[in-house]
Enzyme design. Structure first.
Site, mmCIF file in Angstrom:
data_model
loop_
_atom_site.group_PDB
_atom_site.id
_atom_site.type_symbol
_atom_site.label_atom_id
_atom_site.label_comp_id
_atom_site.label_asym_id
_atom_site.label_seq_id
_atom_site.Cartn_x
_atom_site.Cartn_y
_atom_site.Cartn_z
ATOM 1 C CG ASN A 148 4.009 -4.708 30.055
ATOM 2 O OD1 ASN A 148 5.297 -5.151 30.622
ATOM 3 N ND2 ASN A 148 3.319 -5.793 29.566
ATOM 4 C CE1 TYR B 33 13.053 10.241 47.841
ATOM 5 C CE2 TYR B 33 14.650 8.562 46.924
ATOM 6 C CZ TYR B 33 14.133 9.380 47.968
ATOM 7 O OH TYR B 33 14.601 9.212 49.341
ATOM 8 C CB THR C 154 -2.405 -9.880 30.305
ATOM 9 O OG1 THR C 154 -0.927 -10.174 30.372
ATOM 10 C CG2 THR C 154 -2.420 -8.128 30.660
ATOM 11 C CB CYS D 52 14.070 22.797 38.325
ATOM 12 S SG CYS D 52 15.198 23.750 39.322
ATOM 13 C CE1 TYR E 20 8.709 -17.222 25.336
ATOM 14 C CE2 TYR E 20 8.059 -16.025 27.183
ATOM 15 C CZ TYR E 20 8.976 -16.427 26.473
ATOM 16 O OH TYR E 20 10.071 -16.124 26.881
ATOM 17 C CG ASP F 115 -2.931 -25.388 23.618
ATOM 18 O OD1 ASP F 115 -2.359 -24.381 24.060
ATOM 19 O OD2 ASP F 115 -3.285 -25.353 22.247
ATOM 20 C CE LYS G 120 11.373 19.565 47.296
ATOM 21 N NZ LYS G 120 12.997 19.099 47.042
ATOM 22 N NE ARG H 204 11.472 30.597 42.086
ATOM 23 C CZ ARG H 204 12.746 30.451 42.173
ATOM 24 N NH1 ARG H 204 13.468 30.876 40.958
ATOM 25 N NH2 ARG H 204 13.440 29.706 43.075
#
Length: 422
Positions: free
Chosen positions: A215, A257, A125, A269, A10, A30, A327, A334
């Site tokens: 992936n 982010y 890969t 949160c 492919y 090939d 932060k 907390r």
């Protein structure tokens, strides 16, 4: 350029047609005679929209041909592109036998024909380390010299999607070029001259891991969307509308982010809402395995941060933690991962000071107060002023957030920035 493509599956077939369409001379190699015969007769061995037409055009002007053996194909080549398969083995790793075989063949031809220097680019890969630990040693063993004395080895991952392969070749999300020194390669620059995409020049391992990261992230997105979808379905909520609302936020939800490796998540949160979604999933029988793993993964990361921050420092050493709140610029403790880090440091027997001018022990109230003193009963004693931090000798300074901007870090004290894992 003259380009030789080894492996006409492919990725290789698509690359062959696309490269030939830009006027380059392409030879495909090939082991499958059936595949080679089909290409030479104008029939693509894969079904992909637009490739048959591109193949016919390339054959008509003599820019593309295929064969079953390398032979003299590498004579005069500027670039050899390796696109052979790396299928999964039973243990989940990639089968590197085809990569090894084709590398060995290329090296043997280079030695046999005393070929002048050219570029060998791998698009298959492969796991990080393969270029340095498998490919380069094969060239070295056959050529009796370092691979870079004879060929320029490049790792260049592909980002093709079935059904839109031609478009993806010419409009990739990015171009990643891995070289031995992270510097440009002339043949790859020429190959990609007409492609408008961000180019990342890096060393081999960073380039090799790119596809695994991409992936796996795509798999996370699919699994997350499906867990939300089945929760909505079981709770009688429109998953379509929830999705519409979610993807409309390109400032936080669909953005870079929260995707930079660094500190663990925390605050008032995220942990609370993840636990709540876990409860909703269990209550509706939705089986949210990905969501269920988030807090465990975060706890594992917290422990890794502790080990990273204290590595090679003996118990009893004097440490300074810069930033305690979730932060910088706030006093919200907390479920701050930095509070957990401070607790682990103390329990491990280190002497600890904490610099965070936004946190005043006598000003904490409510749940913030309760959490802080349940985790750090000696909080008031741990907090130190800028002047104290500047005048104290520490064995290590641990920077947890942007609070460091309020402290002039001088001298040669070893520093670990856990907010940005490098």
């Amino acid at each position: 350029m003259k380009v030789v493509i080894l492996g006409l599956g492919y990725v290789g077939s698509t690359a062959a047609c696309c490269i030939a369409s830009e006027g380059h001379q392409v030879i495909g190699v090939d082991v499958s005679a059936k595949k080679v015969d089909a290409i030479n007769s104008g029939v693509m061995p894969i079904l992909e929209n637009g490739l048959d037409e591109m193949l016919s055009q390339a054959l008509a002007v003599g820019l593309l041909s295929a064969r079953t053996e390398i032979g003299d194909a590498l004579q005069g080549a500027d670039l050899a592109m390796v696109c052979v398969g790396t299928p999964s083995t039973p243990d989940g790793s990639h089968n590197m036998s085809f990569i090894a075989d084709v590398s060995r063949q290329i090296a043997q031809v280079v030695k046999r024909d005393s070929l002048p220097r050219f570029t060998v680019a791998y698009r298959s890969t492969i796991r990080p380390g393969t270029t340095e630990e498998l490919i380069a040693p094969i060239f070295r063993s056959i050529l009796d010299a370092p691979a870079e004395d004879h060929v320029d080895i490049v790792y260049n991952p592909e980002f093709l999607r079935e059904g839109s392969a031609i478009h993806d070749y010419f409009h990739p999300p990015k171009i990643v070029i891995g070289t031995v020194d992270g510097k440009p390669n002339a043949a790859m620059s020429m190959l990609n001259a007409n492609i408008d995409a961000s180019v990342f020049l890096t060393r081999y391992k960073e380039a090799e891991i790119t596809k695994f990261v991409d992936n796996s992230w795509h798999a996370v997105k699919i699994a997350f969307a499906n867990e939300v979808g089945r929760t909505c379905l079981n709770a009688g909520i429109s998953a379509k509308k929830v999705h519409e609302i979610f993807v409309s936020d390109t400032k936080l939800n669909i953005s870079p982010y929260y995707l930079r490796p660094g500190g663990a998540f925390g605050g008032s949160c995220l942990p609370k809402d993840v636990r709540a979604l876990q409860y909703i999933g269990a209550d509706t029988g939705s089986n949210l395995h990905l969501i269920d793993s988030l807090l465990r993964s975060n706890e594992a990361h917290k422990h890794m941060i502790f080990e990273h921050a204290t590595r090679d420092v003996s118990a009893g050493a004097k440490l300074l933690l810069v930033g305690l709140a979730f932060k910088a610029g706030t006093d919200d403790l907390r479920e701050s991962p930095n509070v957990d880090l401070a607790r682990k440091i103390l329990h491990a027997g280190y002497a600890l000071d904490v610099f965070d001018p936004a946190v005043k022990a006598d000003m904490l109230i409510g749940a913030n107060l309760g959490y802080a003193f349940s985790q750090l009963p000696t909080l008031e004693r741990l907090l130190v002023s800028n002047e104290h931090a500047q005048s104290t000798t520490y064995d290590r300074i641990i920077v947890a957030n942007a609070t460091s901007e309020q402290l002039e870090l001088t001298g040669d004290t070893p520093l670990v920035d856990i907010g940005a894992l490098q």
